[in-house]
Design a protein around this motif. Sequence first.
Motif, PDB file in Angstrom:
ATOM      1  N   ARG A 552       0.389  -5.586   1.212  1.00  0.00           N
ATOM      2  CA  ARG A 552       0.973  -5.165  -0.233  1.00  0.00           C
ATOM      3  C   ARG A 552       1.381  -3.538   0.065  1.00  0.00           C
ATOM      4  O   ARG A 552       0.644  -2.617   0.543  1.00  0.00           O
ATOM      5  N   LEU A 553       2.466  -3.202  -0.211  1.00  0.00           N
ATOM      6  CA  LEU A 553       3.244  -1.886   0.029  1.00  0.00           C
ATOM      7  C   LEU A 553       3.267  -0.992  -0.929  1.00  0.00           C
ATOM      8  O   LEU A 553       3.628  -1.496  -1.925  1.00  0.00           O
ATOM      9  N   PRO A 554       3.185   0.250  -0.752  1.00  0.00           N
ATOM     10  CA  PRO A 554       3.400   1.020  -1.889  1.00  0.00           C
ATOM     11  C   PRO A 554       5.067   1.258  -1.980  1.00  0.00           C
ATOM     12  O   PRO A 554       5.777   0.816  -1.310  1.00  0.00           O
ATOM     13  N   LYS A 555       5.208   1.805  -3.283  1.00  0.00           N
ATOM     14  CA  LYS A 555       6.684   1.920  -3.611  1.00  0.00           C
ATOM     15  C   LYS A 555       7.300   2.792  -2.693  1.00  0.00           C
ATOM     16  O   LYS A 555       6.663   4.066  -2.551  1.00  0.00           O
ATOM     17  N   GLN A 556       8.576   2.707  -2.320  1.00  0.00           N
ATOM     18  CA  GLN A 556       9.422   3.399  -1.685  1.00  0.00           C
ATOM     19  C   GLN A 556       9.650   4.844  -2.328  1.00  0.00           C
ATOM     20  O   GLN A 556      10.096   4.645  -3.548  1.00  0.00           O
ATOM     21  N   ASN A 557       9.395   6.029  -1.645  1.00  0.00           N
ATOM     22  CA  ASN A 557       9.936   7.316  -2.371  1.00  0.00           C
ATOM     23  C   ASN A 557      10.770   8.112  -1.469  1.00  0.00           C
ATOM     24  O   ASN A 557      10.339   8.954  -0.595  1.00  0.00           O
ATOM     25  N   ALA A 559      12.618   7.296   1.072  1.00  0.00           N
ATOM     26  CA  ALA A 559      12.160   7.178   2.515  1.00  0.00           C
ATOM     27  C   ALA A 559      12.979   5.798   3.015  1.00  0.00           C
ATOM     28  O   ALA A 559      13.343   4.959   2.032  1.00  0.00           O
ATOM     29  N   HIS A 560      13.252   5.940   4.213  1.00  0.00           N
ATOM     30  CA  HIS A 560      13.648   4.591   4.703  1.00  0.00           C
ATOM     31  C   HIS A 560      12.668   3.652   5.302  1.00  0.00           C
ATOM     32  O   HIS A 560      11.479   4.110   5.659  1.00  0.00           O
ATOM     33  N   ARG A 561      12.951   2.373   5.102  1.00  0.00           N
ATOM     34  CA  ARG A 561      11.773   1.331   5.501  1.00  0.00           C
ATOM     35  C   ARG A 561      12.441   0.486   6.661  1.00  0.00           C
ATOM     36  O   ARG A 561      13.453  -0.121   6.267  1.00  0.00           O
ATOM     37  N   MET A 585      11.955  10.200  15.173  1.00  0.00           N
ATOM     38  CA  MET A 585      11.766   9.783  13.650  1.00  0.00           C
ATOM     39  C   MET A 585      10.471  10.411  13.483  1.00  0.00           C
ATOM     40  O   MET A 585       9.435  10.236  13.772  1.00  0.00           O
ATOM     41  N   ASN A 586      10.494  11.004  12.086  1.00  0.00           N
ATOM     42  CA  ASN A 586       9.055  11.386  11.583  1.00  0.00           C
ATOM     43  C   ASN A 586       8.677  10.253  10.560  1.00  0.00           C
ATOM     44  O   ASN A 586       9.358   9.860   9.612  1.00  0.00           O
ATOM     45  N   ILE A 587       7.518   9.764  10.753  1.00  0.00           N
ATOM     46  CA  ILE A 587       6.899   8.520  10.193  1.00  0.00           C
ATOM     47  C   ILE A 587       5.941   9.078   9.069  1.00  0.00           C
ATOM     48  O   ILE A 587       5.298   9.793   9.271  1.00  0.00           O
ATOM     49  N   SER A 588       6.435   8.588   7.817  1.00  0.00           N
ATOM     50  CA  SER A 588       5.698   9.165   6.854  1.00  0.00           C
ATOM     51  C   SER A 588       4.571   7.768   6.224  1.00  0.00           C
ATOM     52  O   SER A 588       3.757   8.301   5.473  1.00  0.00           O
ATOM     53  N   GLY A 589       4.931   6.898   6.782  1.00  0.00           N
ATOM     54  CA  GLY A 589       3.964   5.886   6.488  1.00  0.00           C
ATOM     55  C   GLY A 589       4.088   4.570   7.231  1.00  0.00           C
ATOM     56  O   GLY A 589       5.302   4.415   7.617  1.00  0.00           O
ATOM     57  N   GLN A 590       2.971   3.881   7.837  1.00  0.00           N
ATOM     58  CA  GLN A 590       3.098   2.698   8.702  1.00  0.00           C
ATOM     59  C   GLN A 590       1.850   1.723   8.325  1.00  0.00           C
ATOM     60  O   GLN A 590       0.771   2.176   8.139  1.00  0.00           O
ATOM     61  N   ASP A 597      -0.449 -15.610  15.329  1.00  0.00           N
ATOM     62  CA  ASP A 597       0.652 -15.799  15.884  1.00  0.00           C
ATOM     63  C   ASP A 597       1.719 -14.507  15.867  1.00  0.00           C
ATOM     64  O   ASP A 597       2.503 -14.499  16.711  1.00  0.00           O
ATOM     65  N   VAL A 598       1.782 -13.974  14.613  1.00  0.00           N
ATOM     66  CA  VAL A 598       2.776 -12.804  14.282  1.00  0.00           C
ATOM     67  C   VAL A 598       2.186 -11.613  13.892  1.00  0.00           C
ATOM     68  O   VAL A 598       1.185 -11.609  13.336  1.00  0.00           O
ATOM     69  N   GLY A 599       2.812 -10.632  14.068  1.00  0.00           N
ATOM     70  CA  GLY A 599       2.502  -9.436  13.600  1.00  0.00           C
ATOM     71  C   GLY A 599       3.797  -8.708  12.603  1.00  0.00           C
ATOM     72  O   GLY A 599       4.780  -9.325  12.998  1.00  0.00           O
ATOM     73  N   TYR A 600       3.386  -8.133  11.860  1.00  0.00           N
ATOM     74  CA  TYR A 600       4.174  -7.416  10.700  1.00  0.00           C
ATOM     75  C   TYR A 600       3.957  -6.130  10.532  1.00  0.00           C
ATOM     76  O   TYR A 600       2.872  -5.919  10.055  1.00  0.00           O
ATOM     77  N   VAL A 601       4.985  -5.337  10.999  1.00  0.00           N
ATOM     78  CA  VAL A 601       4.851  -3.825  10.820  1.00  0.00           C
ATOM     79  C   VAL A 601       5.933  -3.435   9.928  1.00  0.00           C
ATOM     80  O   VAL A 601       7.080  -3.516  10.245  1.00  0.00           O
TER      81      VAL A 601
END
Length: 630
Positions: A552-557, A559-561, A585-590, A597-601
């Motif tokens: 569940r992701l926060p709304k983008q503000n 930012a590039h995703r 690249m400066n990460i504001s959220g991860q 089986d899989v990872g989702y980042v």
Amino acid sequence: MTEVGRKYVFDFDSTLTRVEALDVLAEMTLQGKSNRDAVIHEIQEITNLGIDGDISFTESLERRIKLLKANKDDLAPLVDELRQKISKSIAANKEFFEKYSEDIYVISCGFKEFIDPIVKEYNIPSDRVFANTFKFDEEGNIIGFDEKNVLATHNGKIECLKQLDLEGEVQVIGDGYSDYVMREAGIAHKFFAYTENVHREKAADKADHVTPNLDEFLFVNDLPRSLSYPKNRIKILLLENVHPVAFDNLSEDGFSVELIEESLSEDELIKKIKGVHVLGIRSKTRLTPKVIDAANKLLVVGAFCIGTKQIDLDYCKKKGVVVFNAPYSNTRSVVELAIGQIIMLFRNVFTRSTELHNGIWNKTAVNSREVRGKNLGIVGYGNIGKQLSVLAEAIGMRVYYYDIEDRLAMGNAIKCETLEDLLNVSDVVSLHLDDNKANHNFIGEREINQMRDGAMLLNLSRGFVVEIPALVEALKGGKLSGASIDVFPHEPKSNGPFASELQGIPNVILTPHIGGSTEEAQRDIADFVPNKIMYYINSGNTVDAVNFPNIRLPKQNKAHRFLHIHRNVPGIMAKINDVLATYEMNISGQYLSTDSDVGYVITDLDRDYNKEVIKALKKVENTIKFRVLY
């Protein structure tokens, strides 16, 4: 800034706004008048005639202003109304107008009195807005317009643009033929037919490029935009007569949607699915590895139903394809049908109805019983089973249930430790099993023999859970006194002929897999599944996905995703972050979620990026899919 010399000329009505301003003004000034609708319709017709060049624009203006009967005091409320009518993709790309305002012009046959205050909020000053102006009498009534203004004349936009004498490449963005003529006259280099609000064939047919939204225009010109990839380029294929509300919901969000009424065979789907980003199906379309391999752009599958056995979920996951279904939307519909069928079986309604259809009057109480005080056995105590439990108890039935999971009883329902215990005690058994292959022939000859003599059986779950020949034998031999079957081991792909061994047996209700087929349920599904699809496409959310790690992701503000799907092996996160560090690249959220089986980042970045970073992230070992959201 923009490349040297390129200039952007926008129309206002039905381009920057979703409406024609004079039409809105007419709706306001004619409020309460008996002839309001007729006059508004006449004004709209005159508007279209002028836009398409079928009458002179001077005549169009004169005729509309006479009908308007507006006053200067009406303009402030009109501006307030127009602020609420900005085109969706225009409003979403406000940053483009602010950043490139020196190269943006508005040339409109509308009026500066209402255009200036609107575009000022988009950093476009009055001296780059070219439009008509009203004439007022002493009481402030609008009585005409400045006839000397070049934009009040036929093809006035051509002359206006000529007088501007803009240097470099000139691109015109508008919805009407009156915008195209600037290109036709050779003083604009390109014409983009803007169709987000209205599609005018006369303009679209002449356009260098049809632009369903501003994102498409910005994408074609490689300009900054709110979305990295325009939604109109995302192709959605809906099969099996999915409710039209789903089509409306997805289309209104800007996607390109195709609706097909029937299911497709594997070979047909392989041909059709190339280039499709989103597939919507119901229960009859099978999504096999061969189909998934052919789906070169597939991102997400929406199952507009509860079951997902028709989809190879593991192979979808392996290919980075997220699957959503509708586990709750038709629960009530299935439960109501079950209650109705239980009552009709106990009352022997269908036998009496068939007799009457055949011309036989047989008024009798034989084999007609109330359901009050009878024992209902529910096999499968999930969402549907629990709701059925509550309603059945409310009409006076005693409820027993069996489930391989430890389920909490609703009301006074009694849990049975074994299936045999439930079958022994039940007057009627209702099956609500999932599509697990282990449930194949769950109810066969052995289980039927464990049921009470004269009991009844309902199956509204999966066609393969009941061994049909054993059921037929039990009904014809009198072991069971009735059955209601909504699902079958083999069902037709589309409406038409059907045959079953159960046909013609007294007190047997046969329905064509309609347990969840109510207008309410289909409407709920048509809202629920598209919302899940849109959340994933628009933001990366995977909440309620049936085959994927849930995030569940926060709304983008601002930012590039970056969305990165990979095989779940050690060290992937480190490699992703090494790439991001290399490109500063400066990460504001991860956010990261994995399964076996899989990872989702998902990585949010607060600065512009070099496109080389995308290539580098796609090359990270064990990457399955990579996508960028602005």
